[in-house]
Structures are given as structure tokens and as C-alpha cells.
Design a protein around this motif. Structure first.
Motif, PDB file in Angstrom:
ATOM      1  N   UNK A  22      22.002   6.037  46.460  1.00  0.00           N
ATOM      2  CA  UNK A  22      22.574   7.398  46.374  1.00  0.00           C
ATOM      3  C   UNK A  22      22.152   8.086  45.983  1.00  0.00           C
ATOM      4  N   UNK A  23      20.897   7.947  45.129  1.00  0.00           N
ATOM      5  CA  UNK A  23      19.957   9.080  45.471  1.00  0.00           C
ATOM      6  C   UNK A  23      18.364   9.083  45.260  1.00  0.00           C
ATOM      7  N   UNK A  24      17.688   9.823  45.435  1.00  0.00           N
ATOM      8  CA  UNK A  24      16.426   9.759  45.939  1.00  0.00           C
ATOM      9  C   UNK A  24      15.688   8.868  45.081  1.00  0.00           C
ATOM     10  N   UNK A  25      16.016   9.308  43.626  1.00  0.00           N
ATOM     11  CA  UNK A  25      15.469   7.956  42.385  1.00  0.00           C
ATOM     12  C   UNK A  25      15.671   6.550  42.272  1.00  0.00           C
ATOM     13  N   UNK A  26      16.426   6.390  42.519  1.00  0.00           N
ATOM     14  CA  UNK A  26      17.656   5.135  42.871  1.00  0.00           C
ATOM     15  C   UNK A  26      16.669   5.028  44.337  1.00  0.00           C
ATOM     16  N   UNK A  27      17.230   5.204  45.674  1.00  0.00           N
ATOM     17  CA  UNK A  27      15.866   4.477  46.676  1.00  0.00           C
ATOM     18  C   UNK A  27      14.598   4.278  46.287  1.00  0.00           C
ATOM     19  N   UNK A  28      14.256   5.269  45.685  1.00  0.00           N
ATOM     20  CA  UNK A  28      12.353   5.261  45.524  1.00  0.00           C
ATOM     21  C   UNK A  28      12.014   3.957  44.823  1.00  0.00           C
ATOM     22  N   UNK A  29      12.788   3.593  43.811  1.00  0.00           N
ATOM     23  CA  UNK A  29      12.579   2.458  42.829  1.00  0.00           C
ATOM     24  C   UNK A  29      13.273   1.691  43.497  1.00  0.00           C
ATOM     25  N   UNK A  30      14.193   1.599  43.709  1.00  0.00           N
ATOM     26  CA  UNK A  30      15.305   0.050  43.540  1.00  0.00           C
ATOM     27  C   UNK A  30      15.739  -1.326  43.190  1.00  0.00           C
ATOM     28  N   UNK A  31      14.651  -2.277  43.602  1.00  0.00           N
ATOM     29  CA  UNK A  31      14.664  -2.806  42.468  1.00  0.00           C
ATOM     30  C   UNK A  31      13.663  -3.276  42.174  1.00  0.00           C
ATOM     31  N   UNK A  32      12.570  -2.450  42.328  1.00  0.00           N
ATOM     32  CA  UNK A  32      10.825  -3.020  41.522  1.00  0.00           C
ATOM     33  C   UNK A  32      11.533  -2.293  40.615  1.00  0.00           C
ATOM     34  N   UNK A  33      10.406  -3.576  39.621  1.00  0.00           N
ATOM     35  CA  UNK A  33      10.474  -4.434  37.998  1.00  0.00           C
ATOM     36  C   UNK A  33      11.207  -4.512  37.265  1.00  0.00           C
ATOM     37  N   UNK A  34      12.290  -5.303  38.359  1.00  0.00           N
ATOM     38  CA  UNK A  34      13.503  -5.570  37.827  1.00  0.00           C
ATOM     39  C   UNK A  34      13.238  -7.212  37.401  1.00  0.00           C
ATOM     40  N   UNK A  37      18.480  -9.472  39.762  1.00  0.00           N
ATOM     41  CA  UNK A  37      17.855  -8.417  40.885  1.00  0.00           C
ATOM     42  C   UNK A  37      19.721  -8.653  40.591  1.00  0.00           C
ATOM     43  N   UNK A  38      19.913  -6.903  41.016  1.00  0.00           N
ATOM     44  CA  UNK A  38      21.252  -6.938  40.878  1.00  0.00           C
ATOM     45  C   UNK A  38      21.855  -6.074  42.134  1.00  0.00           C
ATOM     46  N   UNK A  39      22.786  -6.592  43.052  1.00  0.00           N
ATOM     47  CA  UNK A  39      22.686  -6.459  44.649  1.00  0.00           C
ATOM     48  C   UNK A  39      22.820  -4.799  44.797  1.00  0.00           C
ATOM     49  N   UNK A  40      22.098  -4.625  45.732  1.00  0.00           N
ATOM     50  CA  UNK A  40      21.931  -3.353  46.157  1.00  0.00           C
ATOM     51  C   UNK A  40      21.988  -2.563  47.654  1.00  0.00           C
ATOM     52  N   UNK A  41      22.868  -1.659  47.624  1.00  0.00           N
ATOM     53  CA  UNK A  41      23.189  -0.691  48.644  1.00  0.00           C
ATOM     54  C   UNK A  41      22.893   0.489  48.923  1.00  0.00           C
ATOM     55  N   UNK A  42      21.937   0.589  50.329  1.00  0.00           N
ATOM     56  CA  UNK A  42      20.974   1.953  50.999  1.00  0.00           C
ATOM     57  C   UNK A  42      21.942   1.983  52.183  1.00  0.00           C
ATOM     58  N   UNK A  43      22.800   3.229  52.062  1.00  0.00           N
ATOM     59  CA  UNK A  43      23.112   4.126  53.773  1.00  0.00           C
ATOM     60  C   UNK A  43      22.337   4.876  54.358  1.00  0.00           C
ATOM     61  N   UNK A  44      21.910   4.360  54.986  1.00  0.00           N
ATOM     62  CA  UNK A  44      21.173   4.779  55.981  1.00  0.00           C
ATOM     63  C   UNK A  44      21.377   6.173  57.425  1.00  0.00           C
ATOM     64  N   UNK A  45      21.011   7.622  56.496  1.00  0.00           N
ATOM     65  CA  UNK A  45      20.885   9.291  57.722  1.00  0.00           C
ATOM     66  C   UNK A  45      20.169   8.826  58.761  1.00  0.00           C
ATOM     67  N   UNK A  46      19.204   7.519  59.181  1.00  0.00           N
ATOM     68  CA  UNK A  46      19.575   7.859  60.667  1.00  0.00           C
ATOM     69  C   UNK A  46      19.362   6.260  60.786  1.00  0.00           C
ATOM     70  N   UNK A  53      12.692   0.437  56.908  1.00  0.00           N
ATOM     71  CA  UNK A  53      11.037  -0.502  56.627  1.00  0.00           C
ATOM     72  C   UNK A  53      11.832  -0.843  54.853  1.00  0.00           C
ATOM     73  N   UNK A  54      11.845  -2.084  54.786  1.00  0.00           N
ATOM     74  CA  UNK A  54      11.757  -2.215  53.576  1.00  0.00           C
ATOM     75  C   UNK A  54      10.326  -2.672  52.711  1.00  0.00           C
ATOM     76  N   UNK A  55       9.856  -2.403  51.347  1.00  0.00           N
ATOM     77  CA  UNK A  55       9.206  -3.492  50.791  1.00  0.00           C
ATOM     78  C   UNK A  55       9.439  -3.689  49.374  1.00  0.00           C
ATOM     79  N   UNK A  56       8.361  -5.059  49.342  1.00  0.00           N
ATOM     80  CA  UNK A  56       8.361  -5.423  47.485  1.00  0.00           C
ATOM     81  C   UNK A  56       7.487  -5.613  47.251  1.00  0.00           C
ATOM     82  N   UNK A  57       6.771  -4.422  47.359  1.00  0.00           N
ATOM     83  CA  UNK A  57       5.775  -4.125  45.937  1.00  0.00           C
ATOM     84  C   UNK A  57       6.600  -3.711  44.298  1.00  0.00           C
TER      85      UNK A  57
END
Length: 124
Positions: A22-34, A37-46, A53-57
Motif C-alpha cells: 500500500x505504499x510506493x516503496x512496498x509496490x516498488x520492491x514487491x518480492x525482489x531479493x526475497x 515468498x510471502x503472498x503480496x496484494x496490490x490494489x490497482x488505482x487504474x 504489468x508485473x516483472x520478476x527482475x
């Protein structure tokens, strides 16, 4: 932490505990470097599919992505290996849920299952 109630076929139910990005940093970091895997929810504003689009970089593990439409139905499920980028096939995305790849089979999650995001719970 939130709970997601998933109603599968035959009216069976599964509950998945998720962190809420629910914050910019949580959305930006997501599951990178983990490592886990802890399930993660994103709510779309648009509802634009390109904004979903999701990346797994920089991810260490394969994940499953659940796209939920504005009718709270699972619209698409995709598994992505590290270092991939994916855009959903359709617009109208309300939620994106990132889970470990085995969560889908363990909970019998399928396209058209209904979900409900339950109110915030305390961390266990």
C-alpha cells in the motif's frame, strides 16, 4: 496483513494471508531479493492492463500471479520465472496477488473463482 477469501468451484473456500503493498516503496520492491515468498496484494488505482504489468527482475524464485477483475473474479493466473515481464491479456484489473507457485494447486485456485479481501488482521 490481510486475508483473502477465495471461493472455488463447488463452494469450497480457501483463505490466504497476504501483505498489502500500500505504499510506493512496498509496490516498488514487491518480492525482489526475497528468499521466501510471502503472498503480496496490490490494489490497482487504474484498470488499464499496462499498469498491471508485473516483472520478476531481481527475484530469486518463480511466482504465480493472480489477476482479479472489477467483479472480484479471478481473470487470469500466470506463473513467472525470475527475470521475466508480463502484461495481462485484458484490462479491468482490480487486484494483483503474487503468491508462491505452489499456492495455486494447494488451494485449487482457478480462473472465474471469486475472491473477497477481508479486513486487516494482526500479524501472527
Amino acid at each position: 496483513m490481510y486475508k483473502i477469501l477465495i471461493k472455488t468451484k463447488n463452494d469450497k473456500q480457501s483463505i490466504i494471508k497476504v501483505d498489502y503493498a500500500n505504499t510506493f516503496m512496498k509496490r516498488f520492491k514487491g518480492l525482489m531479493f526475497k528468499d521466501e515468498i510471502t503472498p503480496l496484494l496490490f490494489k490497482q488505482d487504474n484498470e488499464n492492463k499496462f499498469l498491471a504489468t508485473i516483472h520478476t527482475l531481481f527475484m530469486k524464485k518463480t511466482i504465480a500471479i493472480i489477476y482479479v477483475n472489477t467483479h472480484d473474479e479471478i481473470q487470469e493466473i500466470i506463473t513467472l520465472k525470475p527475470w521475466k515481464i508480463y502484461t495481462p491479456q485484458k484490462s479491468g484489473i482490480k487486484y494483483i496477488i503474487e503468491v508462491s507457485e505452489n499456492t495455486i494447486k494447494e488451494n485449487n485456485i482457478e480462473i472465474t473463482n471469486k475472491i473477497k479481501v477481508l479486513k486487516k488482521i494482526e500479524k501472527d
